[in-house]
Design a protein around this motif. Structure first.
Motif, PDB file in Angstrom:
ATOM      1  N   ASN A  94     186.034  24.454 155.650  1.00  0.00           N
ATOM      2  CA  ASN A  94     184.595  24.195 155.642  1.00  0.00           C
ATOM      3  C   ASN A  94     183.875  25.391 155.038  1.00  0.00           C
ATOM      4  O   ASN A  94     184.163  26.533 155.380  1.00  0.00           O
ATOM      5  CB  ASN A  94     184.095  23.953 157.071  1.00  0.00           C
ATOM      6  CG  ASN A  94     182.640  23.533 157.070  1.00  0.00           C
ATOM      7  OD1 ASN A  94     182.281  22.488 156.547  1.00  0.00           O
ATOM      8  ND2 ASN A  94     181.789  24.364 157.643  1.00  0.00           N
ATOM      9  N   LEU A  95     182.942  25.105 154.138  1.00  0.00           N
ATOM     10  CA  LEU A  95     182.131  26.139 153.507  1.00  0.00           C
ATOM     11  C   LEU A  95     180.686  25.709 153.612  1.00  0.00           C
ATOM     12  O   LEU A  95     180.311  24.662 153.088  1.00  0.00           O
ATOM     13  CB  LEU A  95     182.538  26.319 152.044  1.00  0.00           C
ATOM     14  CG  LEU A  95     181.728  27.315 151.227  1.00  0.00           C
ATOM     15  CD1 LEU A  95     181.843  28.716 151.810  1.00  0.00           C
ATOM     16  CD2 LEU A  95     182.200  27.291 149.780  1.00  0.00           C
ATOM     17  N   SER A  96     179.877  26.485 154.317  1.00  0.00           N
ATOM     18  CA  SER A  96     178.489  26.114 154.580  1.00  0.00           C
ATOM     19  C   SER A  96     177.520  27.140 154.013  1.00  0.00           C
ATOM     20  O   SER A  96     177.677  28.337 154.264  1.00  0.00           O
ATOM     21  CB  SER A  96     178.235  26.016 156.090  1.00  0.00           C
ATOM     22  OG  SER A  96     178.993  24.983 156.657  1.00  0.00           O
ATOM     23  N   PRO A  97     176.499  26.683 153.292  1.00  0.00           N
ATOM     24  CA  PRO A  97     175.443  27.591 152.861  1.00  0.00           C
ATOM     25  C   PRO A  97     174.471  27.831 154.011  1.00  0.00           C
ATOM     26  O   PRO A  97     174.217  26.940 154.826  1.00  0.00           O
ATOM     27  CB  PRO A  97     174.761  26.824 151.723  1.00  0.00           C
ATOM     28  CG  PRO A  97     174.984  25.384 152.077  1.00  0.00           C
ATOM     29  CD  PRO A  97     176.307  25.327 152.791  1.00  0.00           C
ATOM     30  N   LYS A  98     173.949  29.026 154.097  1.00  0.00           N
ATOM     31  CA  LYS A  98     172.997  29.388 155.145  1.00  0.00           C
ATOM     32  C   LYS A  98     171.814  30.102 154.520  1.00  0.00           C
ATOM     33  O   LYS A  98     171.942  30.750 153.482  1.00  0.00           O
ATOM     34  CB  LYS A  98     173.642  30.315 156.187  1.00  0.00           C
ATOM     35  CG  LYS A  98     174.908  29.771 156.828  1.00  0.00           C
ATOM     36  CD  LYS A  98     174.627  28.571 157.679  1.00  0.00           C
ATOM     37  CE  LYS A  98     175.913  28.035 158.299  1.00  0.00           C
ATOM     38  NZ  LYS A  98     175.675  26.812 159.048  1.00  0.00           N
ATOM     39  N   GLY A  99     170.675  30.012 155.166  1.00  0.00           N
ATOM     40  CA  GLY A  99     169.485  30.672 154.665  1.00  0.00           C
ATOM     41  C   GLY A  99     168.491  30.917 155.780  1.00  0.00           C
ATOM     42  O   GLY A  99     168.870  31.014 156.944  1.00  0.00           O
ATOM     43  N   LEU A 100     167.241  30.971 155.425  1.00  0.00           N
ATOM     44  CA  LEU A 100     166.156  31.321 156.338  1.00  0.00           C
ATOM     45  C   LEU A 100     166.399  32.729 156.885  1.00  0.00           C
ATOM     46  O   LEU A 100     167.272  33.448 156.417  1.00  0.00           O
ATOM     47  CB  LEU A 100     165.990  30.280 157.444  1.00  0.00           C
ATOM     48  CG  LEU A 100     165.722  28.849 156.966  1.00  0.00           C
ATOM     49  CD1 LEU A 100     165.755  27.868 158.133  1.00  0.00           C
ATOM     50  CD2 LEU A 100     164.380  28.769 156.251  1.00  0.00           C
ATOM     51  N   ASP A 101     165.675  33.124 157.879  1.00  0.00           N
ATOM     52  CA  ASP A 101     165.794  34.467 158.454  1.00  0.00           C
ATOM     53  C   ASP A 101     166.767  34.420 159.622  1.00  0.00           C
ATOM     54  O   ASP A 101     166.387  34.585 160.780  1.00  0.00           O
ATOM     55  CB  ASP A 101     164.398  34.956 158.892  1.00  0.00           C
ATOM     56  CG  ASP A 101     164.396  36.394 159.356  1.00  0.00           C
ATOM     57  OD1 ASP A 101     165.375  37.132 159.091  1.00  0.00           O
ATOM     58  OD2 ASP A 101     163.413  36.791 160.006  1.00  0.00           O
ATOM     59  N   THR A 102     168.051  34.181 159.319  1.00  0.00           N
ATOM     60  CA  THR A 102     169.034  33.908 160.365  1.00  0.00           C
ATOM     61  C   THR A 102     170.193  34.894 160.414  1.00  0.00           C
ATOM     62  O   THR A 102     171.169  34.647 161.124  1.00  0.00           O
ATOM     63  CB  THR A 102     169.614  32.489 160.188  1.00  0.00           C
ATOM     64  OG1 THR A 102     170.213  32.388 158.886  1.00  0.00           O
ATOM     65  CG2 THR A 102     168.543  31.419 160.348  1.00  0.00           C
ATOM     66  N   LEU A 103     170.130  36.002 159.696  1.00  0.00           N
ATOM     67  CA  LEU A 103     171.255  36.927 159.623  1.00  0.00           C
ATOM     68  C   LEU A 103     170.834  38.332 160.037  1.00  0.00           C
ATOM     69  O   LEU A 103     169.774  38.814 159.631  1.00  0.00           O
ATOM     70  CB  LEU A 103     171.799  36.970 158.192  1.00  0.00           C
ATOM     71  CG  LEU A 103     172.974  37.916 157.987  1.00  0.00           C
ATOM     72  CD1 LEU A 103     174.253  37.275 158.485  1.00  0.00           C
ATOM     73  CD2 LEU A 103     173.101  38.294 156.530  1.00  0.00           C
ATOM     74  N   VAL A 145     175.790  39.039 162.929  1.00  0.00           N
ATOM     75  CA  VAL A 145     175.484  37.815 163.668  1.00  0.00           C
ATOM     76  C   VAL A 145     174.573  36.933 162.827  1.00  0.00           C
ATOM     77  O   VAL A 145     173.802  37.419 162.012  1.00  0.00           O
ATOM     78  CB  VAL A 145     174.804  38.098 165.036  1.00  0.00           C
ATOM     79  CG1 VAL A 145     175.756  38.776 165.993  1.00  0.00           C
ATOM     80  CG2 VAL A 145     173.526  38.909 164.872  1.00  0.00           C
ATOM     81  N   TYR A 146     174.719  35.622 163.030  1.00  0.00           N
ATOM     82  CA  TYR A 146     173.738  34.722 162.437  1.00  0.00           C
ATOM     83  C   TYR A 146     173.406  33.610 163.410  1.00  0.00           C
ATOM     84  O   TYR A 146     174.244  33.168 164.195  1.00  0.00           O
ATOM     85  CB  TYR A 146     174.170  34.194 161.067  1.00  0.00           C
ATOM     86  CG  TYR A 146     175.201  33.097 161.059  1.00  0.00           C
ATOM     87  CD1 TYR A 146     174.822  31.750 161.116  1.00  0.00           C
ATOM     88  CD2 TYR A 146     176.551  33.391 160.955  1.00  0.00           C
ATOM     89  CE1 TYR A 146     175.762  30.743 161.094  1.00  0.00           C
ATOM     90  CE2 TYR A 146     177.496  32.392 160.925  1.00  0.00           C
ATOM     91  CZ  TYR A 146     177.101  31.068 160.986  1.00  0.00           C
ATOM     92  OH  TYR A 146     178.042  30.066 160.965  1.00  0.00           O
ATOM     93  N   GLN A 153     173.191  27.849 168.301  1.00  0.00           N
ATOM     94  CA  GLN A 153     174.189  28.823 168.734  1.00  0.00           C
ATOM     95  C   GLN A 153     174.103  30.024 167.810  1.00  0.00           C
ATOM     96  O   GLN A 153     173.436  29.985 166.775  1.00  0.00           O
ATOM     97  CB  GLN A 153     175.592  28.213 168.703  1.00  0.00           C
ATOM     98  CG  GLN A 153     175.952  27.625 167.353  1.00  0.00           C
ATOM     99  CD  GLN A 153     176.874  26.417 167.433  1.00  0.00           C
ATOM    100  OE1 GLN A 153     177.290  25.987 168.503  1.00  0.00           O
ATOM    101  NE2 GLN A 153     177.202  25.861 166.294  1.00  0.00           N
ATOM    102  N   ILE A 154     174.778  31.083 168.188  1.00  0.00           N
ATOM    103  CA  ILE A 154     174.865  32.292 167.372  1.00  0.00           C
ATOM    104  C   ILE A 154     176.346  32.551 167.134  1.00  0.00           C
ATOM    105  O   ILE A 154     177.167  32.410 168.045  1.00  0.00           O
ATOM    106  CB  ILE A 154     174.218  33.496 168.083  1.00  0.00           C
ATOM    107  CG1 ILE A 154     172.710  33.269 168.246  1.00  0.00           C
ATOM    108  CG2 ILE A 154     174.495  34.801 167.332  1.00  0.00           C
ATOM    109  CD1 ILE A 154     172.008  34.281 169.141  1.00  0.00           C
ATOM    110  N   PHE A 155     176.667  32.926 165.909  1.00  0.00           N
ATOM    111  CA  PHE A 155     178.025  33.355 165.601  1.00  0.00           C
ATOM    112  C   PHE A 155     178.003  34.854 165.383  1.00  0.00           C
ATOM    113  O   PHE A 155     177.149  35.375 164.672  1.00  0.00           O
ATOM    114  CB  PHE A 155     178.552  32.666 164.334  1.00  0.00           C
ATOM    115  CG  PHE A 155     178.878  31.225 164.552  1.00  0.00           C
ATOM    116  CD1 PHE A 155     180.092  30.840 165.078  1.00  0.00           C
ATOM    117  CD2 PHE A 155     177.942  30.250 164.237  1.00  0.00           C
ATOM    118  CE1 PHE A 155     180.381  29.505 165.293  1.00  0.00           C
ATOM    119  CE2 PHE A 155     178.224  28.913 164.445  1.00  0.00           C
ATOM    120  CZ  PHE A 155     179.446  28.537 164.973  1.00  0.00           C
TER     121      PHE A 155
END
Length: 183
Positions: free
Chosen positions: A34-43, A52-53, A118-120
């Motif tokens: 699985n490969l997921s793009p992430k954005g917004l102010d989450t990192l 953490v994100y 959740q947070i990773f």
């Protein structure tokens, strides 16, 4: 030429924190990658070994299933402007949900985004760069608001119903751990 480190160097931390998009890759022992793009102010980069994100409710929950099974995670950051660079963080991830004691410490690091699920936390084992010479230069970028708008229009019960319908089992049939006795 690519470089490698065991921890995140300060200049690479600055590069990570400047990116508007990043990618998270996980895989079960047997099944689909699985490969997921992430954005917004989450990192957030916590230190030279931990990132953490904040994960928002989405169409699936593959990352949670894979991290629950084996913890393996790779995060990738690509320079879409400025000097070309691709950076990867390799390590073992932990899944942190509201019932985890670390939730109360980590959740305030992020804005109050609707649908926060959740947070990773990635415990970095190695860092590697590659040239990024084939990546396009993006001259205009804006954040999308569709996910935030969707979640804002849902009641907590509607988000929970969505999660129960779509985020409990991975596409390979693995439990995401979302429904458990300790959640």
């Amino acid at each position: 030429m690519g470089l490698r480190w065991k921890t995140i160097p300060d200049d690479m931390r600055a590069f990570i924190e400047a990116q508007k998009v990043f990618f998270v890759a996980t895989s079960p022992h047997d099944g689909r990658v699985n490969l997921s793009p992430k954005g917004l102010d989450t990192l957030r980069v916590l230190d030279e070994r931990r990132v953490v994100y904040l994960d928002l409710t989405g169409s699936g929950n593959e990352t949670a299933a894979h991290v629950t099974e084996n913890g393996r995670m790779t995060m990738m950051f690509c320079a879409l402007s400025g000097d070309p660079l691709t950076l990867r963080l390799y390590g073992k991830a932990e899944l942190i949900r509201p019932d985890n004691p670390d939730w109360e410490t980590l959740r305030p690091l992020f804005p109050d985004l609707p649908g926060a699920r959740q947070i990773f936390r990635l415990n970095v084992e190695s860092v590697a760069t590659s040239c990024g010479w084939s990546m396009p230069v993006v001259t205009a970028m804006r954040e999308r608001d569709e996910l935030v708008n969707w979640a804002s229009g849902q009641s907590p019960d509607q988000i929970e119903a969505y999660r129960l319908a779509n985020n409990v089992v991975s596409i390979d049939g693995l439990s995401t751990g979302y429904v458990s006795d300790d959640f």
